[in-house]
Design a protein around this motif. Structure first.
Motif, PDB file in Angstrom:
ATOM      1  N   LEU A 102       0.020  -0.047   7.333  1.00 26.61           N
ATOM      2  CA  LEU A 102       1.128   1.445   7.829  1.00 26.61           C
ATOM      3  C   LEU A 102       2.358   0.975   7.789  1.00 26.61           C
ATOM      4  O   LEU A 102       3.391   1.377   5.806  1.00 26.61           O
ATOM      5  CB  LEU A 102       0.763   1.834   8.780  1.00 26.61           C
ATOM      6  N   PRO A 103       2.919  -0.168   7.561  1.00 25.27           N
ATOM      7  CA  PRO A 103       4.218  -0.453   7.368  1.00 25.27           C
ATOM      8  C   PRO A 103       4.761  -1.449   5.963  1.00 25.27           C
ATOM      9  O   PRO A 103       5.355  -1.242   5.833  1.00 25.27           O
ATOM     10  CB  PRO A 103       4.382  -2.214   8.502  1.00 25.27           C
ATOM     11  N   ILE A 104       3.160  -2.167   5.761  1.00 25.77           N
ATOM     12  CA  ILE A 104       3.385  -2.448   4.197  1.00 25.77           C
ATOM     13  C   ILE A 104       3.234  -1.373   3.102  1.00 25.77           C
ATOM     14  O   ILE A 104       4.295  -0.866   1.473  1.00 25.77           O
ATOM     15  CB  ILE A 104       1.829  -3.087   3.767  1.00 25.77           C
ATOM     16  N   ILE A 138      -2.781   0.521  11.464  1.00 23.85           N
ATOM     17  CA  ILE A 138      -1.908  -0.047  11.787  1.00 23.85           C
ATOM     18  C   ILE A 138      -1.090  -0.931  11.149  1.00 23.85           C
ATOM     19  O   ILE A 138       0.198  -0.587  10.778  1.00 23.85           O
ATOM     20  CB  ILE A 138      -1.782  -0.286  13.128  1.00 23.85           C
ATOM     21  N   GLU A 139      -1.673  -1.744  10.774  1.00 24.81           N
ATOM     22  CA  GLU A 139      -1.357  -2.522  10.530  1.00 24.81           C
ATOM     23  C   GLU A 139      -0.931  -3.219   8.974  1.00 24.81           C
ATOM     24  O   GLU A 139       0.445  -3.411   8.731  1.00 24.81           O
ATOM     25  CB  GLU A 139      -2.327  -4.242  10.425  1.00 24.81           C
ATOM     26  N   ILE A 154       5.120   9.084  11.674  1.00 20.12           N
ATOM     27  CA  ILE A 154       4.247   8.552  11.940  1.00 20.12           C
ATOM     28  C   ILE A 154       5.174   6.710  13.200  1.00 20.12           C
ATOM     29  O   ILE A 154       4.113   6.410  14.076  1.00 20.12           O
ATOM     30  CB  ILE A 154       3.404   8.130  11.088  1.00 20.12           C
ATOM     31  N   LEU A 155       5.805   6.065  11.941  1.00 17.25           N
ATOM     32  CA  LEU A 155       6.339   4.715  12.253  1.00 17.25           C
ATOM     33  C   LEU A 155       7.206   5.069  13.516  1.00 17.25           C
ATOM     34  O   LEU A 155       7.695   3.690  13.885  1.00 17.25           O
ATOM     35  CB  LEU A 155       6.255   3.871  11.498  1.00 17.25           C
ATOM     36  N   GLY A 156       7.762   5.506  13.548  1.00 18.61           N
ATOM     37  CA  GLY A 156       8.418   5.626  15.368  1.00 18.61           C
ATOM     38  C   GLY A 156       9.638   5.431  14.715  1.00 18.61           C
ATOM     39  O   GLY A 156      10.626   4.298  15.280  1.00 18.61           O
ATOM     40  N   LEU A 157      10.092   5.434  13.067  1.00 19.26           N
ATOM     41  CA  LEU A 157      11.738   5.067  12.785  1.00 19.26           C
ATOM     42  C   LEU A 157      11.768   6.346  12.279  1.00 19.26           C
ATOM     43  O   LEU A 157      13.595   6.257  11.825  1.00 19.26           O
ATOM     44  CB  LEU A 157      11.257   4.335  11.181  1.00 19.26           C
ATOM     45  N   TYR A 163       4.932   2.059   4.143  1.00 23.09           N
ATOM     46  CA  TYR A 163       5.538   2.020   4.107  1.00 23.09           C
ATOM     47  C   TYR A 163       7.201   1.398   3.419  1.00 23.09           C
ATOM     48  O   TYR A 163       7.368   2.452   2.900  1.00 23.09           O
ATOM     49  CB  TYR A 163       6.292   2.321   5.385  1.00 23.09           C
ATOM     50  N   ARG A 164       6.843   0.092   3.251  1.00 19.62           N
ATOM     51  CA  ARG A 164       7.513  -1.095   2.850  1.00 19.62           C
ATOM     52  C   ARG A 164       8.369  -0.103   1.279  1.00 19.62           C
ATOM     53  O   ARG A 164       8.796  -0.442   0.144  1.00 19.62           O
ATOM     54  CB  ARG A 164       7.645  -1.538   2.383  1.00 19.62           C
ATOM     55  N   THR A 220      -6.185  -2.148  12.250  1.00 20.58           N
ATOM     56  CA  THR A 220      -6.002  -2.672  10.979  1.00 20.58           C
ATOM     57  C   THR A 220      -5.681  -1.293  10.115  1.00 20.58           C
ATOM     58  O   THR A 220      -4.213  -1.901   8.735  1.00 20.58           O
ATOM     59  CB  THR A 220      -7.668  -3.361  10.347  1.00 20.58           C
TER      60      THR A 220
END
Ligand code: NAD
Ligand code: NAD
Lengths: 204, 204
Positions: B10-12, B7-8, B73-76, B14-15, B5
């Motif tokens: 982190l992108p939020i 990991i779920e 971390i997110l591979g971006l 990030y945005r 969860t």
């Protein structure tokens, strides 16, 4: 008051239970349900306990019973009229998708600004002129609106939808829209899906 | 090992940080970041602490620094080649959406089975014949595949993508697909968005 993150998880439980019910699974433990959806079983039990005593210790949850309760809690016991604004690619995919109707979530009105599209058939729906947004919302009694138009128009569309009586907005346009605090707003950002795949891949 | 969860979420984060950075916000507290995205500040601090010491007690996080770390971390930090299968409405909306490219997530190959579509322009991309899926994946070195084709073909497409070397799949087809456990799979179900709006509305 349930923490907002529980509310976020409930639809996920619902979907999973729906699939189990279709396969005629009668009982499921919080451990197994949690494994299916990637949520710790302690969290599953905690979330579901907010709404009542559904599970039986050592046994688990009765799928049809829990599903019935969740349907009620999630407001899926009724049909919802939904207005979609923006009859483009995304709008088309949303209207095309049968999954919503199965839940009583009915996109029966589609509005666009492009004269070439107005009057065209879109799924089973005819595209209306967005200039008639207020009438369409009032006559349909739609309480939900979906914004699938370009970002620069999103705020204006939101304002009009709310003025006309819509109480909840699902916004796909990549922009921050302002709404009165009593209006439900959900911003959908599909990048989150791709970003989490990039995260997992980069760790391999 | 970070719980899935986190990991779920982190992108939020990030945005949200991306938007703050665009507005030249230099520092943000976990409380304020949490409020922006509807996540308790305790959870925000817990999530971010898995990856290092980013925040300063009483001050918060330095936005550009945290963003740089999250990107890594997110591979971006790298570009990703992505193959999309199913050049329909949904596929079109995904290719059309500029948000992915800004993150280095590049949908440069689109495949379809419909002879009327093969060879057509789709965004900046030409639609290829899905019969050439294996060559396309191998030549592009694509590691990610998106399934935007009807449910009945999803498993077959997934098998071929994986066979050809894809390591992660984003599946929009409303069906459960089976993949080897080392393959990253994300099923996107847009009903969750509408269901959570129905939930909130039914509570009013
Ligand atoms: N959030 C995400 O993850 C995500 C993913 C894909 C697309 N999108 C967004 O969704 C939106 C639609 O994308 P698309 O690919 O379908 O675009 P599109 O160009 O195919 O469709 C947009 C439609 O909106 C109509 N429109 C323009 N102005 C309007 C107005 N004022 N009132 C009513 N209709 C109007 C256009 O005529 C067109 O039919 C865009 O904002 C796009 O950025 C978001
Ligand atoms: N998960 C969600 O929330 C959600 C939302 C909308 C749509 N969808 C799903 O996404 C998919 C696409 O929806 P759509 O509205 O774009 O449908 P669509 O009919 O417009 O597009 C499907 C495309 O797939 C192509 N296709 C069919 N078989 C193929 C094959 N074997 N290989 C390659 N291409 C093939 C078709 O020629 C067509 O271009 C459907 O499965 C739909 O149920 C899911």
């Amino acid at each position: 008051i349930t923490p907002s993150t529980t509310i976020e998880r409930l639809p996920i439980y619902y979907r999973s239970l729906q699939k189990l019910d279709k396969k005629n699974v009668e009982v499921i433990s919080s451990k197994e349900l949690g494994e299916r959806i990637g949520i710790p079983s302690t969290q599953v039990r905690k979330d579901l306990s907010y709404y009542g005593e559904f599970g039986r210790r050592g046994v688990g949850y009765e799928v049809p019973v829990l599903l019935k309760h969740l349907r009620k809690i999630l407001g899926l016991n009724q049909d919802w009229e939904i207005v979609l604004v923006g009859a483009g690619h995304l709008g088309h995919a949303l209207v095309n998708y049968g999954g919503f109707r199965k839940l009583g979530l009915n996109i029966n009105y589609v509005l666009d600004a492009d004269s070439k599209k107005i009057g065209e058939e879109f799924g089973d729906v005819e595209i209306s002129n967005v200039e008639n947004l207020t009438e369409v919302v009032k006559e349909s009694g739609a309480e939900m609106g979906i914004i699938a138009a370009p970002a620069e128009y999103a705020q204006g569309i939101a304002d009009e939808l709310i003025e006309a009586g819509v109480k909840a907005i699902w916004n796909f346009a990549p922009t921050h829209i302002k709404v009165p605090h009593e209006i439900e707003l959900r911003n959908e950002d599909l990048s989150i899906g791709l970003i989490s795949l990039a995260y997992h891949l980069s760790r391999k």
